[in-house]
Scaffold this motif. Structure first.
Motif, PDB file in Angstrom:
ATOM      1  N   ILE A 111       7.126  -4.276  -8.975  1.00 34.45           N
ATOM      2  CA  ILE A 111       5.685  -4.010  -8.963  1.00 34.45           C
ATOM      3  C   ILE A 111       5.117  -4.385 -10.334  1.00 34.45           C
ATOM      4  CG2 ILE A 111       3.879  -2.278  -8.680  1.00 34.45           C
ATOM      5  CD1 ILE A 111       5.418  -2.776  -6.125  1.00 34.45           C
ATOM      6  N   ASN A 112       4.114  -5.244 -10.346  1.00 33.98           N
ATOM      7  CA  ASN A 112       3.548  -5.741 -11.606  1.00 33.98           C
ATOM      8  C   ASN A 112       2.513  -4.810 -12.221  1.00 33.98           C
ATOM      9  OD1 ASN A 112       5.069  -8.076 -11.251  1.00 33.98           O
ATOM     10  ND2 ASN A 112       3.428  -9.076 -10.131  1.00 33.98           N
ATOM     11  N   ASP A 113       1.795  -4.072 -11.416  1.00 32.89           N
ATOM     12  CA  ASP A 113       0.682  -3.281 -11.936  1.00 32.89           C
ATOM     13  C   ASP A 113       0.895  -1.778 -11.769  1.00 32.89           C
ATOM     14  OD1 ASP A 113       0.437  -3.412  -9.182  1.00 32.89           O
ATOM     15  OD2 ASP A 113      -1.693  -3.899  -9.180  1.00 32.89           O
ATOM     16  N   LEU A 114       2.132  -1.343 -11.813  1.00 35.46           N
ATOM     17  CA  LEU A 114       2.458   0.076 -11.731  1.00 35.46           C
ATOM     18  C   LEU A 114       2.475   0.654 -13.146  1.00 35.46           C
ATOM     19  CD1 LEU A 114       3.403   2.548 -10.103  1.00 35.46           C
ATOM     20  CD2 LEU A 114       5.730   1.690 -10.335  1.00 35.46           C
ATOM     21  N   PRO A 115       1.533   1.561 -13.464  1.00 36.85           N
ATOM     22  CA  PRO A 115       1.518   2.142 -14.809  1.00 36.85           C
ATOM     23  C   PRO A 115       2.820   2.892 -15.105  1.00 36.85           C
ATOM     24  CG  PRO A 115      -0.553   2.595 -13.671  1.00 36.85           C
ATOM     25  CD  PRO A 115       0.409   2.035 -12.648  1.00 36.85           C
ATOM     26  N   VAL A 116       3.342   2.733 -16.294  1.00 33.00           N
ATOM     27  CA  VAL A 116       4.590   3.379 -16.687  1.00 33.00           C
ATOM     28  C   VAL A 116       4.480   4.891 -16.520  1.00 33.00           C
ATOM     29  CG1 VAL A 116       6.163   3.824 -18.612  1.00 33.00           C
ATOM     30  CG2 VAL A 116       5.292   1.522 -18.228  1.00 33.00           C
ATOM     31  N   GLU A 117       3.346   5.475 -16.845  1.00 27.75           N
ATOM     32  CA  GLU A 117       3.171   6.921 -16.703  1.00 27.75           C
ATOM     33  C   GLU A 117       3.347   7.351 -15.249  1.00 27.75           C
ATOM     34  OE1 GLU A 117       2.832  10.822 -17.719  1.00 27.75           O
ATOM     35  OE2 GLU A 117       3.096   9.126 -19.062  1.00 27.75           O
ATOM     36  N   ASP A 118       2.817   6.566 -14.307  1.00 27.59           N
ATOM     37  CA  ASP A 118       2.982   6.883 -12.891  1.00 27.59           C
ATOM     38  C   ASP A 118       4.447   6.784 -12.481  1.00 27.59           C
ATOM     39  OD1 ASP A 118       0.247   7.113 -12.870  1.00 27.59           O
ATOM     40  OD2 ASP A 118      -0.103   5.377 -11.590  1.00 27.59           O
ATOM     41  N   LEU A 119       5.148   5.820 -13.042  1.00 21.94           N
ATOM     42  CA  LEU A 119       6.558   5.621 -12.717  1.00 21.94           C
ATOM     43  C   LEU A 119       7.417   6.776 -13.227  1.00 21.94           C
ATOM     44  CD1 LEU A 119       8.722   3.758 -11.517  1.00 21.94           C
ATOM     45  CD2 LEU A 119       8.826   2.621 -13.735  1.00 21.94           C
ATOM     46  N   VAL A 120       7.232   7.159 -14.482  1.00 19.40           N
ATOM     47  CA  VAL A 120       8.107   8.187 -15.054  1.00 19.40           C
ATOM     48  C   VAL A 120       7.793   9.585 -14.546  1.00 19.40           C
ATOM     49  CG1 VAL A 120       8.620   6.826 -17.115  1.00 19.40           C
ATOM     50  CG2 VAL A 120       6.751   8.481 -17.170  1.00 19.40           C
ATOM     51  N   THR A 121       6.625   9.788 -13.954  1.00 25.26           N
ATOM     52  CA  THR A 121       6.291  11.105 -13.410  1.00 25.26           C
ATOM     53  C   THR A 121       6.496  11.173 -11.892  1.00 25.26           C
ATOM     54  OG1 THR A 121       3.942  10.511 -13.211  1.00 25.26           O
ATOM     55  CG2 THR A 121       4.646  11.615 -15.250  1.00 25.26           C
ATOM     56  N   ALA A 122       6.873  10.082 -11.280  1.00 24.20           N
ATOM     57  CA  ALA A 122       7.078  10.063  -9.827  1.00 24.20           C
ATOM     58  C   ALA A 122       8.308  10.886  -9.453  1.00 24.20           C
ATOM     59  CB  ALA A 122       7.261   8.631  -9.342  1.00 24.20           C
ATOM     60  N   PRO A 123       8.199  11.687  -8.407  1.00 22.48           N
ATOM     61  CA  PRO A 123       9.374  12.424  -7.949  1.00 22.48           C
ATOM     62  C   PRO A 123      10.436  11.465  -7.398  1.00 22.48           C
ATOM     63  CG  PRO A 123       7.443  12.924  -6.581  1.00 22.48           C
ATOM     64  CD  PRO A 123       7.008  11.968  -7.625  1.00 22.48           C
ATOM     65  N   VAL A 124      11.689  11.821  -7.588  1.00 24.24           N
ATOM     66  CA  VAL A 124      12.807  10.998  -7.122  1.00 24.24           C
ATOM     67  C   VAL A 124      13.658  11.824  -6.154  1.00 24.24           C
ATOM     68  CG1 VAL A 124      14.857   9.688  -7.775  1.00 24.24           C
ATOM     69  CG2 VAL A 124      12.877   9.745  -9.311  1.00 24.24           C
ATOM     70  N   THR A 125      13.931  11.247  -4.991  1.00 21.55           N
ATOM     71  CA  THR A 125      14.864  11.841  -4.041  1.00 21.55           C
ATOM     72  C   THR A 125      16.153  11.027  -4.112  1.00 21.55           C
ATOM     73  OG1 THR A 125      13.105  12.565  -2.569  1.00 21.55           O
ATOM     74  CG2 THR A 125      15.300  12.351  -1.607  1.00 21.55           C
ATOM     75  N   TYR A 126      17.277  11.704  -4.235  1.00 19.42           N
ATOM     76  CA  TYR A 126      18.577  11.047  -4.322  1.00 19.42           C
ATOM     77  C   TYR A 126      19.286  11.142  -2.981  1.00 19.42           C
ATOM     78  CZ  TYR A 126      17.700  11.157  -9.307  1.00 19.42           C
ATOM     79  OH  TYR A 126      17.143  10.982 -10.551  1.00 19.42           O
ATOM     80  N   SER A 127      19.925  10.042  -2.581  1.00 18.39           N
ATOM     81  CA  SER A 127      20.634   9.980  -1.303  1.00 18.39           C
ATOM     82  C   SER A 127      22.100   9.658  -1.522  1.00 18.39           C
ATOM     83  CB  SER A 127      20.028   8.897  -0.414  1.00 18.39           C
ATOM     84  OG  SER A 127      18.684   9.188  -0.149  1.00 18.39           O
ATOM     85  N   ASP A 128      22.948  10.324  -0.777  1.00 19.91           N
ATOM     86  CA  ASP A 128      24.390  10.079  -0.857  1.00 19.91           C
ATOM     87  C   ASP A 128      24.793   9.018   0.164  1.00 19.91           C
ATOM     88  OD1 ASP A 128      27.088  10.191  -1.343  1.00 19.91           O
ATOM     89  OD2 ASP A 128      27.363  12.192  -0.478  1.00 19.91           O
ATOM     90  N   GLY A 129      24.333   7.797  -0.073  1.00 25.83           N
ATOM     91  CA  GLY A 129      24.656   6.687   0.810  1.00 25.83           C
ATOM     92  C   GLY A 129      26.117   6.275   0.733  1.00 25.83           C
ATOM     93  N   HIS A 142       0.866  -1.178   0.000  1.00 26.10           N
ATOM     94  CA  HIS A 142       0.000   0.000   0.000  1.00 26.10           C
ATOM     95  C   HIS A 142       0.901   1.226   0.000  1.00 26.10           C
ATOM     96  CE1 HIS A 142      -3.343   2.541   1.828  1.00 26.10           C
ATOM     97  NE2 HIS A 142      -3.848   2.042   0.730  1.00 26.10           N
ATOM     98  N   MET A 143       0.921   1.967  -1.118  1.00 29.60           N
ATOM     99  CA  MET A 143       1.832   3.094  -1.231  1.00 29.60           C
ATOM    100  C   MET A 143       1.310   4.109  -2.226  1.00 29.60           C
ATOM    101  SD  MET A 143       4.931   1.391  -3.377  1.00 29.60           S
ATOM    102  CE  MET A 143       4.732   0.954  -5.095  1.00 29.60           C
ATOM    103  N   ASP A 144       1.962   5.255  -2.245  1.00 31.13           N
ATOM    104  CA  ASP A 144       1.655   6.334  -3.176  1.00 31.13           C
ATOM    105  C   ASP A 144       2.944   6.695  -3.903  1.00 31.13           C
ATOM    106  OD1 ASP A 144       0.871   8.573  -4.558  1.00 31.13           O
ATOM    107  OD2 ASP A 144       0.347   9.745  -2.786  1.00 31.13           O
ATOM    108  N   VAL A 145       3.080   6.246  -5.127  1.00 33.50           N
ATOM    109  CA  VAL A 145       4.289   6.507  -5.908  1.00 33.50           C
ATOM    110  C   VAL A 145       4.464   8.010  -6.136  1.00 33.50           C
ATOM    111  CG1 VAL A 145       5.457   6.059  -8.095  1.00 33.50           C
ATOM    112  CG2 VAL A 145       4.177   4.249  -6.991  1.00 33.50           C
ATOM    113  N   ALA A 146       3.364   8.741  -6.273  1.00 30.05           N
ATOM    114  CA  ALA A 146       3.442  10.183  -6.495  1.00 30.05           C
ATOM    115  C   ALA A 146       3.974  10.932  -5.278  1.00 30.05           C
ATOM    116  CB  ALA A 146       2.063  10.737  -6.877  1.00 30.05           C
ATOM    117  N   ALA A 147       3.988  10.279  -4.110  1.00 31.62           N
ATOM    118  CA  ALA A 147       4.527  10.906  -2.905  1.00 31.62           C
ATOM    119  C   ALA A 147       6.052  10.878  -2.898  1.00 31.62           C
ATOM    120  CB  ALA A 147       3.987  10.216  -1.654  1.00 31.62           C
TER     121      ALA A 147
END
Length: 137
Positions: free
Chosen positions: A104-122, A19-24
């Motif tokens: 994730i099997n049912d994640l629409p590509v549009e949702d994936l490519v528009t999702a914000p990305v946070t980068y971490s310097d691990g 249970h998640m929100d990719v757009a978050a």
């Protein structure tokens, strides 16, 4: 908006729902593990947001622990696909789960490519800041 997604490893032995929100927001890290895996995930989820449906006996883990945190990366021992991970980090509110977006099997590509990305310097244990270079992540 949060919704339930279905996921699995490549061979289908390990299945789960989350249970998640990719757009978050999603995350990518430059630590040596994430870099080598090209890991892209949604992390910081509460454990109750994740349910392993099948394949517990096939899961293998690789982890890392320190005084500040613990993390375990889970993958299918049959096909090698990383599906999820988890651990404990006080800054994330304690116990957490992280899910590999590629599993994730049912994640629409549009949702994936528009999702914000946070980068971490691990790579430099500077998790709360972005690394100087992110193009390779």
């Amino acid at each position: 908006m949060k919704r339930w997604y279905q996921g699995s490893c490549h061979c289908g032995t390990v299945t789960f729902k989350v249970h998640m929100d990719v757009a978050a927001g999603t995350g990518k890290c430059n630590c040596s593990f994430c870099w080598k895996q090209r890991n892209w995930n949604v992390g910081g989820l509460k454990p109750e947001a994740f349910e392993l449906l099948t394949g517990e006996e096939a899961l293998t883990s690789y982890g890392r622990e320190s005084e500040a945190f613990s993390i375990s990366h889970q993958f299918c021992s049959r096909c090698g696909t990383q599906t999820h991970g988890g651990g404990y980090l006080e800054e994330l509110g304690g116990a957490f789960v992280s899910v590999r977006l590629a599993a994730i099997n049912d994640l629409p590509v549009e949702d994936l490519v528009t999702a914000p990305v946070t980068y971490s310097d691990g790579l430099h244990d500077n998790w709360w800041n972005a690394p100087d270079e992110i193009r390779h992540l």
